[in-house]
Write a protein that holds these residues in place. Structure first.
Motif, PDB file in Angstrom:
ATOM      1  N   ALA A 261       0.815  -1.217   0.000  1.00 53.49           N
ATOM      2  CA  ALA A 261       0.000   0.000   0.000  1.00 53.49           C
ATOM      3  C   ALA A 261       0.846   1.263   0.000  1.00 53.49           C
ATOM      4  O   ALA A 261       1.980   1.283   0.492  1.00 53.49           O
ATOM      5  CB  ALA A 261      -0.921  -0.004   1.215  1.00 53.49           C
ATOM      6  N   PHE A 262       0.265   2.327  -0.549  1.00 47.09           N
ATOM      7  CA  PHE A 262       0.886   3.653  -0.508  1.00 47.09           C
ATOM      8  C   PHE A 262      -0.205   4.677  -0.241  1.00 47.09           C
ATOM      9  O   PHE A 262      -1.396   4.449  -0.504  1.00 47.09           O
ATOM     10  CB  PHE A 262       1.618   3.963  -1.825  1.00 47.09           C
ATOM     11  CG  PHE A 262       0.756   3.844  -3.047  1.00 47.09           C
ATOM     12  CD1 PHE A 262       0.046   4.943  -3.541  1.00 47.09           C
ATOM     13  CD2 PHE A 262       0.635   2.626  -3.708  1.00 47.09           C
ATOM     14  CE1 PHE A 262      -0.753   4.823  -4.662  1.00 47.09           C
ATOM     15  CE2 PHE A 262      -0.177   2.501  -4.841  1.00 47.09           C
ATOM     16  CZ  PHE A 262      -0.867   3.604  -5.317  1.00 47.09           C
ATOM     17  N   ALA A 263       0.176   5.827   0.308  1.00 46.16           N
ATOM     18  CA  ALA A 263      -0.794   6.848   0.688  1.00 46.16           C
ATOM     19  C   ALA A 263      -1.378   7.534  -0.530  1.00 46.16           C
ATOM     20  O   ALA A 263      -0.690   7.747  -1.530  1.00 46.16           O
ATOM     21  CB  ALA A 263      -0.133   7.871   1.606  1.00 46.16           C
ATOM     22  N   ASP A 264      -2.657   7.899  -0.433  1.00 46.08           N
ATOM     23  CA  ASP A 264      -3.334   8.687  -1.452  1.00 46.08           C
ATOM     24  C   ASP A 264      -3.224  10.159  -1.062  1.00 46.08           C
ATOM     25  O   ASP A 264      -3.601  10.547   0.051  1.00 46.08           O
ATOM     26  CB  ASP A 264      -4.795   8.261  -1.548  1.00 46.08           C
ATOM     27  CG  ASP A 264      -5.563   9.063  -2.580  1.00 46.08           C
ATOM     28  OD1 ASP A 264      -6.029  10.171  -2.238  1.00 46.08           O
ATOM     29  OD2 ASP A 264      -5.682   8.589  -3.717  1.00 46.08           O
ATOM     30  N   ASP A 265      -2.721  10.997  -1.958  1.00 44.54           N
ATOM     31  CA  ASP A 265      -2.473  12.403  -1.626  1.00 44.54           C
ATOM     32  C   ASP A 265      -3.747  13.129  -1.197  1.00 44.54           C
ATOM     33  O   ASP A 265      -3.719  13.945  -0.260  1.00 44.54           O
ATOM     34  CB  ASP A 265      -1.843  13.129  -2.819  1.00 44.54           C
ATOM     35  CG  ASP A 265      -0.409  12.701  -3.085  1.00 44.54           C
ATOM     36  OD1 ASP A 265       0.192  12.094  -2.165  1.00 44.54           O
ATOM     37  OD2 ASP A 265       0.097  12.969  -4.188  1.00 44.54           O
ATOM     38  N   MET A 266      -4.867  12.863  -1.836  1.00 51.11           N
ATOM     39  CA  MET A 266      -6.103  13.554  -1.484  1.00 51.11           C
ATOM     40  C   MET A 266      -6.598  13.129  -0.106  1.00 51.11           C
ATOM     41  O   MET A 266      -7.044  13.963   0.695  1.00 51.11           O
ATOM     42  CB  MET A 266      -7.175  13.287  -2.540  1.00 51.11           C
ATOM     43  CG  MET A 266      -8.473  14.045  -2.298  1.00 51.11           C
ATOM     44  SD  MET A 266      -8.242  15.837  -2.261  1.00 51.11           S
ATOM     45  CE  MET A 266      -7.878  16.133  -4.009  1.00 51.11           C
ATOM     46  N   VAL A 267      -6.515  11.831   0.177  1.00 48.92           N
ATOM     47  CA  VAL A 267      -6.934  11.344   1.497  1.00 48.92           C
ATOM     48  C   VAL A 267      -6.067  11.963   2.589  1.00 48.92           C
ATOM     49  O   VAL A 267      -6.569  12.402   3.632  1.00 48.92           O
ATOM     50  CB  VAL A 267      -6.861   9.806   1.542  1.00 48.92           C
ATOM     51  CG1 VAL A 267      -7.059   9.286   2.962  1.00 48.92           C
ATOM     52  CG2 VAL A 267      -7.914   9.204   0.614  1.00 48.92           C
ATOM     53  N   LEU A 268      -4.761  12.026   2.334  1.00 46.78           N
ATOM     54  CA  LEU A 268      -3.869  12.654   3.306  1.00 46.78           C
ATOM     55  C   LEU A 268      -4.211  14.124   3.497  1.00 46.78           C
ATOM     56  O   LEU A 268      -4.252  14.622   4.635  1.00 46.78           O
ATOM     57  CB  LEU A 268      -2.412  12.534   2.845  1.00 46.78           C
ATOM     58  CG  LEU A 268      -1.617  11.308   3.266  1.00 46.78           C
ATOM     59  CD1 LEU A 268      -0.179  11.446   2.792  1.00 46.78           C
ATOM     60  CD2 LEU A 268      -1.656  11.096   4.768  1.00 46.78           C
ATOM     61  N   ALA A 269      -4.457  14.822   2.412  1.00 48.76           N
ATOM     62  CA  ALA A 269      -4.760  16.250   2.498  1.00 48.76           C
ATOM     63  C   ALA A 269      -6.022  16.494   3.317  1.00 48.76           C
ATOM     64  O   ALA A 269      -6.082  17.422   4.141  1.00 48.76           O
ATOM     65  CB  ALA A 269      -4.907  16.845   1.104  1.00 48.76           C
ATOM     66  N   GLU A 270      -7.031  15.657   3.123  1.00 48.46           N
ATOM     67  CA  GLU A 270      -8.266  15.822   3.884  1.00 48.46           C
ATOM     68  C   GLU A 270      -8.026  15.560   5.372  1.00 48.46           C
ATOM     69  O   GLU A 270      -8.567  16.270   6.231  1.00 48.46           O
ATOM     70  CB  GLU A 270      -9.329  14.874   3.335  1.00 48.46           C
ATOM     71  CG  GLU A 270      -9.806  15.244   1.932  1.00 48.46           C
ATOM     72  CD  GLU A 270     -10.691  14.192   1.311  1.00 48.46           C
ATOM     73  OE1 GLU A 270     -10.790  13.090   1.896  1.00 48.46           O
ATOM     74  OE2 GLU A 270     -11.281  14.460   0.246  1.00 48.46           O
ATOM     75  N   ARG A 285       4.793  21.530   5.556  1.00 51.37           N
ATOM     76  CA  ARG A 285       5.633  20.561   4.829  1.00 51.37           C
ATOM     77  C   ARG A 285       5.340  19.155   5.333  1.00 51.37           C
ATOM     78  O   ARG A 285       5.249  18.924   6.535  1.00 51.37           O
ATOM     79  CB  ARG A 285       7.117  20.889   5.044  1.00 51.37           C
ATOM     80  CG  ARG A 285       8.083  19.949   4.319  1.00 51.37           C
ATOM     81  CD  ARG A 285       9.468  20.588   4.239  1.00 51.37           C
ATOM     82  NE  ARG A 285      10.006  20.886   5.547  1.00 51.37           N
ATOM     83  CZ  ARG A 285      10.862  20.096   6.226  1.00 51.37           C
ATOM     84  NH1 ARG A 285      11.251  18.957   5.690  1.00 51.37           N
ATOM     85  NH2 ARG A 285      11.320  20.465   7.408  1.00 51.37           N
ATOM     86  N   VAL A 286       5.185  18.232   4.394  1.00 48.90           N
ATOM     87  CA  VAL A 286       5.110  16.802   4.707  1.00 48.90           C
ATOM     88  C   VAL A 286       6.452  16.191   4.329  1.00 48.90           C
ATOM     89  O   VAL A 286       6.858  16.247   3.169  1.00 48.90           O
ATOM     90  CB  VAL A 286       3.963  16.118   3.948  1.00 48.90           C
ATOM     91  CG1 VAL A 286       4.011  14.604   4.144  1.00 48.90           C
ATOM     92  CG2 VAL A 286       2.613  16.671   4.402  1.00 48.90           C
ATOM     93  N   GLU A 287       7.157  15.638   5.321  1.00 49.26           N
ATOM     94  CA  GLU A 287       8.489  15.092   5.047  1.00 49.26           C
ATOM     95  C   GLU A 287       8.411  13.778   4.276  1.00 49.26           C
ATOM     96  O   GLU A 287       9.199  13.536   3.368  1.00 49.26           O
ATOM     97  CB  GLU A 287       9.237  14.892   6.356  1.00 49.26           C
ATOM     98  CG  GLU A 287       9.579  16.196   7.063  1.00 49.26           C
ATOM     99  CD  GLU A 287      10.419  15.991   8.294  1.00 49.26           C
ATOM    100  OE1 GLU A 287      11.082  16.951   8.726  1.00 49.26           O
ATOM    101  OE2 GLU A 287      10.417  14.866   8.845  1.00 49.26           O
ATOM    102  N   THR A 288       7.476  12.935   4.662  1.00 49.54           N
ATOM    103  CA  THR A 288       7.295  11.665   3.962  1.00 49.54           C
ATOM    104  C   THR A 288       5.908  11.139   4.301  1.00 49.54           C
ATOM    105  O   THR A 288       5.253  11.616   5.235  1.00 49.54           O
ATOM    106  CB  THR A 288       8.378  10.639   4.352  1.00 49.54           C
ATOM    107  OG1 THR A 288       8.261   9.483   3.524  1.00 49.54           O
ATOM    108  CG2 THR A 288       8.249  10.230   5.814  1.00 49.54           C
ATOM    109  N   SER A 289       5.445  10.176   3.548  1.00 44.91           N
ATOM    110  CA  SER A 289       4.142   9.582   3.813  1.00 44.91           C
ATOM    111  C   SER A 289       4.173   8.108   3.423  1.00 44.91           C
ATOM    112  O   SER A 289       5.020   7.676   2.634  1.00 44.91           O
ATOM    113  CB  SER A 289       3.040  10.312   3.046  1.00 44.91           C
ATOM    114  OG  SER A 289       3.218  10.170   1.641  1.00 44.91           O
ATOM    115  N   TRP A 290       3.252   7.348   3.985  1.00 46.58           N
ATOM    116  CA  TRP A 290       3.161   5.927   3.675  1.00 46.58           C
ATOM    117  C   TRP A 290       1.775   5.436   4.060  1.00 46.58           C
ATOM    118  O   TRP A 290       0.948   6.177   4.593  1.00 46.58           O
ATOM    119  CB  TRP A 290       4.241   5.125   4.397  1.00 46.58           C
ATOM    120  CG  TRP A 290       4.157   5.169   5.903  1.00 46.58           C
ATOM    121  CD1 TRP A 290       3.460   4.328   6.727  1.00 46.58           C
ATOM    122  CD2 TRP A 290       4.805   6.109   6.759  1.00 46.58           C
ATOM    123  NE1 TRP A 290       3.636   4.687   8.038  1.00 46.58           N
ATOM    124  CE2 TRP A 290       4.463   5.772   8.094  1.00 46.58           C
ATOM    125  CE3 TRP A 290       5.660   7.195   6.538  1.00 46.58           C
ATOM    126  CZ2 TRP A 290       4.938   6.494   9.189  1.00 46.58           C
ATOM    127  CZ3 TRP A 290       6.124   7.908   7.631  1.00 46.58           C
ATOM    128  CH2 TRP A 290       5.774   7.562   8.938  1.00 46.58           C
TER     129      TRP A 290
END
Length: 359
Positions: A261-270, A285-290
């Motif tokens: 799995a990897f993070a969805d940018d829109m889901v993270l933004a919400e 700033r987002v340093e990293t996501s997963w």
């Protein structure tokens, strides 16, 4: 026969149950990836709170607490847990307060503990100190050492490609080699239904669900290392200090097919927007996501026990985000069942987690 127990899956479920089975017979653990805990187990928020989960899960938490406190010198460190809510979150906050036995706080008291919280937005707040960080690597590696110390084998980089039922048990082909064993233990996380199909059994209906995470730098001028974990009431989002930074999750549960799995940018933004709504420090700033896949049975309880359609096929699945904190007691329960041992844990919980409830 090569082994007594073939365990498929090298996350916390498979490694913990393998450790508990090692004194009962030869264990061979097969993991697709080149490292243990690669998927959900390596991407966990890693909090231990006895009160998290349904009553049967709470019972597992409590039964395993002493192991967490003592294993390898202890794998827990103090964290604490705070829940905050907006004016419209009254019912959700009250449910959380009761379930987690929270001590109520005023908005100003909450801000004294976590300076970036916005008291103008917080209508409800509560806290408990009965929550701890779990050293997940120490926990996982401790169980792995138990397997090896009893002569068991841990084979990484061994993807299972075929499972055949034979008179003496199972033949499992993985990484081009075949292992024969008496009992097959299905602890394959998001892939448990796939393993069942390969073994000729109908799946039980597990659903992998994505949970995303963003790592943020510490807010300017702040040291968050002593802050508690913070949940938005009703688990709309959460924030956890980690190594001087902040981990923020939208607490998403999006059904997914099993995959890396990897993070969805829109889901993270919400999710970050829901977090920002309650704090005074903007996310710049987002340093990293997963992301990881938390896998649930239809009733969201663990599944631990022999498949009623085949007495040599054992399920250890459906941890659904509580795998780390339940692992000591869940694996002990599995070993009690597999070893035919009577125990208080088995008397209390075997029926609650039995696969027979879906067959």
């Amino acid at each position: 026969m090569d082994t007594d127990f073939i365990v498929i899956g090298g996350g916390i479920a498979g490694v913990s149950v393998g450790a508990r089975l090692a004194p009962l017979g030869r264990v061979t653990l097969l993991e697709t990836e080149k490292a243990l805990g690669y998927h959900a187990s390596g991407r966990s928020a890693a909090l231990f709170d006895e009160c998290l989960g349904a009553p049967a899960i709470v019972a597992l938490n409590r039964a395993g607490h002493s192991y967490h406190k003592t294993a390898d010198g202890g794998v827990l460190s103090p964290r604490g847990l705070m829940v905050v809510g907006r004016a419209e979150d009254g019912a959700a906050f009250e449910a959380d307060r009761r379930h987690m036995a929270l001590r109520t706080l005023t908005p100003d008291e909450a801000q004294e503990i976590v300076p970036i919280l916005d008291p103008a937005r917080i209508a409800f707040a509560g806290i408990t100190d009965r929550a701890w960080d779990i050293d997940t690597d120490r926990l996982l590696q401790g169980f792995a050492r138990q397997i090896r110390s009893q002569g068991g084998r841990i084979e990484t980089g061994r993807k299972v490609t075929a499972i055949v039922r034979v008179e003496t048990g199972w033949q499992v082909t993985a990484g081009g080699e075949t292992v024969e064993g008496r009992i097959l233990v299905n602890a394959a996380g998001a892939w448990v239904d796939d393993v069942a199909r390969m073994a000729g059994l109908a799946p039980l209906g597990f659903t992998p669900m994505r949970r995303s995470m963003a790592q943020l730098p510490a807010p300017a001028g702040q040291d968050p290392r002593r802050w508690p974990m913070i949940l938005g009431a009703g688990e709309r989002w959460y924030c956890k200090p980690e190594a001087g930074k902040l981990l923020v999750s939208p607490a998403d549960e999006d059904p997914m097919a099993p995959h890396d799995a990897f993070a969805d940018d829109m889901v993270l933004a919400e999710g970050l927007a829901r977090y920002e709504e309650m704090v005074t420090a903007a996310v710049t700033r987002v340093e990293t996501s997963w992301a990881g896949l938390r896998t649930f049975a239809p009733d969201r309880l663990l599944v631990i026990g022999f498949d009623p359609r085949d007495p040599a096929f054992f399920w250890h699945a459906g941890q659904g985000g509580v795998g780390m904190q339940t692992s000591p007691a869940a694996s002990e329960l599995a070993a009690d069942i597999l070893g035919g041992r009577a125990s208080e844990l088995r008397r209390m919980l075997e029926a609650s987690f039995s696969p027979a409830r879906f067959c």
